[in-house]
Design an enzyme around this catalytic site. Structure first.
Site, PDB file in Angstrom:
ATOM      1  N   LYS A 224       0.805  -1.110   0.013  1.00 56.22           N
ATOM      2  CA  LYS A 224       0.169   0.233   0.084  1.00 56.22           C
ATOM      3  C   LYS A 224       0.833   1.412   0.115  1.00 56.22           C
ATOM      4  O   LYS A 224       1.961   1.102   0.415  1.00 56.22           O
ATOM      5  CB  LYS A 224      -0.997  -0.141   1.378  1.00 56.22           C
ATOM      6  CG  LYS A 224      -1.885  -1.075   1.329  1.00 56.22           C
ATOM      7  CD  LYS A 224      -2.818  -1.053   2.474  1.00 56.22           C
ATOM      8  CE  LYS A 224      -3.924  -2.322   2.622  1.00 56.22           C
ATOM      9  NZ  LYS A 224      -4.847  -1.947   3.565  1.00 56.22           N
TER      10      LYS A 224
ATOM     11  N   GLU B  23      -7.877   2.556   8.265  1.00 57.90           N
ATOM     12  CA  GLU B  23      -7.512   4.048   8.241  1.00 57.90           C
ATOM     13  C   GLU B  23      -8.538   4.651   8.907  1.00 57.90           C
ATOM     14  O   GLU B  23      -9.529   4.249   9.238  1.00 57.90           O
ATOM     15  CB  GLU B  23      -7.242   4.311   6.834  1.00 57.90           C
ATOM     16  CG  GLU B  23      -8.525   3.887   5.834  1.00 57.90           C
ATOM     17  CD  GLU B  23      -7.833   4.159   4.491  1.00 57.90           C
ATOM     18  OE1 GLU B  23      -8.341   5.244   3.780  1.00 57.90           O
ATOM     19  OE2 GLU B  23      -7.189   3.427   3.697  1.00 57.90           O
TER      20      GLU B  23
ATOM     21  N   ARG C 210     -13.355  13.436   8.257  1.00 58.88           N
ATOM     22  CA  ARG C 210     -14.537  14.264   7.629  1.00 58.88           C
ATOM     23  C   ARG C 210     -15.771  13.700   8.041  1.00 58.88           C
ATOM     24  O   ARG C 210     -15.814  12.453   8.479  1.00 58.88           O
ATOM     25  CB  ARG C 210     -14.030  14.054   6.182  1.00 58.88           C
ATOM     26  CG  ARG C 210     -14.341  12.819   5.555  1.00 58.88           C
ATOM     27  CD  ARG C 210     -14.209  12.850   3.934  1.00 58.88           C
ATOM     28  NE  ARG C 210     -14.357  11.313   3.582  1.00 58.88           N
ATOM     29  CZ  ARG C 210     -13.644  10.577   3.406  1.00 58.88           C
ATOM     30  NH1 ARG C 210     -12.268  10.743   3.787  1.00 58.88           N
ATOM     31  NH2 ARG C 210     -14.017   9.408   2.950  1.00 58.88           N
TER      32      ARG C 210
HETATM   33  C1  MV4 Z   1      -6.690  -4.600   2.522  1.00 60.28           C
HETATM   34  C2  MV4 Z   1      -7.277  -5.707   2.087  1.00 60.28           C
HETATM   35  C3  MV4 Z   1      -6.852  -6.834   2.523  1.00 60.28           C
HETATM   36  N1  MV4 Z   1      -5.696  -7.045   3.289  1.00 60.28           N
HETATM   37  N2  MV4 Z   1      -5.693  -4.715   3.665  1.00 60.28           N
HETATM   38  C4  MV4 Z   1      -9.345  -1.598   0.152  1.00 60.28           C
HETATM   39  C5  MV4 Z   1      -9.663   0.089   0.432  1.00 60.28           C
HETATM   40  C6  MV4 Z   1      -8.487   0.510   1.344  1.00 60.28           C
HETATM   41  N3  MV4 Z   1      -8.919   1.421   2.416  1.00 60.28           N
HETATM   42  C7  MV4 Z   1      -8.014  -0.857   1.812  1.00 60.28           C
HETATM   43  N4  MV4 Z   1      -8.532  -1.961   1.079  1.00 60.28           N
HETATM   44  C8  MV4 Z   1      -8.197  -3.339   1.455  1.00 60.28           C
HETATM   45  N5  MV4 Z   1      -7.177  -3.342   2.322  1.00 60.28           N
HETATM   46  C9  MV4 Z   1      -5.148  -5.818   3.738  1.00 60.28           C
HETATM   47  N6  MV4 Z   1      -4.268  -5.967   4.697  1.00 60.28           N
HETATM   48  C10 MV4 Z   1      -8.383  -5.574   1.117  1.00 60.28           C
HETATM   49  C11 MV4 Z   1      -8.857  -4.275   0.868  1.00 60.28           C
HETATM   50  C12 MV4 Z   1      -9.939  -4.317  -0.021  1.00 60.28           C
HETATM   51  C13 MV4 Z   1     -11.310  -3.774   0.326  1.00 60.28           C
HETATM   52  C14 MV4 Z   1     -11.391  -3.237   1.630  1.00 60.28           C
HETATM   53  C15 MV4 Z   1     -12.474  -2.673   2.072  1.00 60.28           C
HETATM   54  C16 MV4 Z   1     -13.724  -2.612   1.116  1.00 60.28           C
HETATM   55  C17 MV4 Z   1     -13.667  -3.281  -0.317  1.00 60.28           C
HETATM   56  C18 MV4 Z   1     -12.300  -3.730  -0.516  1.00 60.28           C
HETATM   57  C19 MV4 Z   1     -12.172  -4.043  -1.805  1.00 60.28           C
HETATM   58  C20 MV4 Z   1     -11.056  -4.863  -2.323  1.00 60.28           C
HETATM   59  C21 MV4 Z   1      -9.904  -4.590  -1.334  1.00 60.28           C
END
Ligand code: MV4
Length: 450
Positions: free
Chosen positions: A159, A289, A293
């Site tokens: 990320k 995160e 807002r």
């Molecule tokens: C992730 C994850 C799986 N594992 N982190 C997508 C939005 C961003 N805020 C972080 N996201 C993700 N982080 C880890 N360690 C999967 C996602 C993710 C996801 C998260 C929330 C809602 C939809 C999503 C769709 C694909 C991937």
């Protein structure tokens, strides 16, 4: 309390803020771009000022023009809404130095949560669960890189430190592709965010996205609200949100809510905000995160908690004390929000701007419509394509779904294409109805199924 507030935004959220101001007896000043002169937020505000041409960079992101508009009209505060300048530390700082209260967090809080690596470090220090991963930016030249990744365990997700909301992410299934993936991720991060810092996290497979609205005052009194389940997304754009989550029981809610409050306190947060978590199949949850807002999906929390969050946000900014207690906020019924966009589902969700030639609004028991559109309105192509937040609620989830289906079928709009047909498919899907869905729901059950 403030006497006059400038709303540095457009669309439905500008209306939402104007209405909260009216309920509080505060005068409102709308700002608008040239193409937005006939917009609803201009019509509803007490006063309006044109701040530049259509492109957002010349209008809704134009800090000198917005500050001038606020000063000339005699405002004492600015509400940034969501998007645009809402999480811009420089803007928050300029507002304050011009004697205008920024209705949002301090620039320090925005900054700390804006850098995802810094946020992770701070959360770990504060005893909050974060996804296993690195707490320093990773370097391609680091001879230990493979070892670090091995220790986290594959699959891994890369990320961008300055990313967020799903932008600048890359998954790595195994060690063979690590070097290339890190290198590509860095290049992309540099191009998208002007900063190539990236970090590693263990990939949580098919997680749920559960977030907690929190509110805090200047003395650090902080409370959490019932969670929102935002798992139903498409390309990182949320489509459907609901509260409470069909997956969360009262024990898990309390555990997560307490961590959300802890997270907010760690950055001395003093307004409304949201802590996002990923939740795995075993109900392990991890801080993802913080959104500093008011969010698009705030209405579902307003409905189940009975609290007007935008009014609360303005009161907290004016220095009022938070008089809410998490344990005393009861969950009243169930609320669901569908984000309806002017997009063509048959053309890979291409934006479908244009003039609304005919419009029938949904309504009736258990339906709230947050929208800025009206018959004859021309949707400009410069901004995001959200045209309506359709919110349905009821005594329980079943009643909320029935009412959502009724509202979706009543809503008629001609002149543009909308995502209503997609929402109808989601509402009638059996997995959705059972509450059995994760973040891969759309891919797994809607596109595989049409
Ligand atoms: C992730 C994850 C799986 N594992 N982190 C997508 C939005 C961003 N805020 C972080 N996201 C993700 N982080 C880890 N360690 C999967 C996602 C993710 C996801 C998260 C929330 C809602 C939809 C999503 C769709 C694909 C991937």
């Amino acid at each position: 309390m403030f006497k006059k507030v400038l709303i540095a935004n457009r669309g439905e959220i500008a209306l939402r803020v104007i209405r909260a101001c009216k309920d509080l007896g505060i005068q409102t000043v709308a700002v608008h771009s040239e193409v937005d002169k006939d917009s609803m937020h201009v019509k509803l505000a007490d006063q309006s000022i044109c701040i530049g041409p259509g492109p957002a960079i010349e209008s809704y992101l134009n800090i000198p023009n917005i500050i001038s508009a606020a000063t000339i009209s005699g405002c004492d505060a600015i509400h940034p809404g969501y998007g645009f300048l809402s999480e811009n530390t420089y803007f928050a700082d300029v507002c304050e130095s011009c004697g205008l209260k920024f209705i949002g967090p301090s620039k320090e809080s925005i900054q700390k949560m804006g850098d995802k690596i810094e946020a992770r470090k701070l959360m770990i220090k504060s005893g909050i669960n974060v996804v296993p991963g690195t707490t320093e930016p990773i370097s391609l030249d680091d001879p230990e890189l493979n070892k670090i990744a091995e220790k986290i365990g594959y699959p891994i997700i890369i990320k961008a430190a300055m990313g967020g909301g799903g932008r600048g992410m890359r998954t790595v299934p195994s060690r063979e592709s690590l070097q290339t993936a890190v290198s590509t991720a860095k290049t992309e991060a540099k191009a998208a965010f002007g900063d190539d810092k990236v970090y590693l996290e263990k990939l949580i497979e098919a997680p749920r996205h559960i977030e907690f609205q929190i509110a805090a005052d200047k003395d650090g009194n902080t409370c959490y609200f019932p969670e929102r389940d935002c798992s139903i997304q498409r390309r990182h754009q949320k489509l459907v949100e609901e509260s409470p989550s069909p997956f969360v029981d009262s024990t898990l809610r309390k555990k997560m809510g307490k961590q959300a409050v802890k997270a907010a306190k760690a950055v001395k947060y003093c307004t409304v905000g949201t802590i996002e978590f990923l939740v795995d199949a075993k109900s392990n949850f991890y801080f993802l995160e913080m959104n500093t807002r008011i969010q698009v999906e705030h209405p579902i929390t307003e409905i189940v908690s009975g609290v007007d969050l935008v009014k609360l946000q303005i009161r907290l900014a004016a220095g009022e004390e938070l008089k809410l207690d998490s344990d005393k906020i009861e969950i009243c019924g169930h609320a669901i929000e569908c984000r309806i966009n002017a997009e063509d589902p048959d053309k890979d969700f291409m934006p479908s701007p244009g003039r609304i030639t005919g419009l029938i609004m949904p309504g009736g028991p258990g339906v709230r419509v947050d929208t800025h559109i009206y018959e004859g309105y021309l949707i400009p192509s410069f901004y995001d394509s959200l045209i309506m937040k359709l919110i349905a609620y009821g005594y329980n989830r079943k009643e909320a779904i029935s009412r959502m289906e009724r509202a979706l079928s009543e809503f008629k709009v001609t002149g543009i294409k909308t995502t209503v047909p997609l929402h109808q498919k989601i509402q009638k899907n059996d997995y959705f109805r059972k509450g059995d869905f994760q973040t891969d729901f759309i891919l797994k059950h809607i596109y595989g199924n049409v």
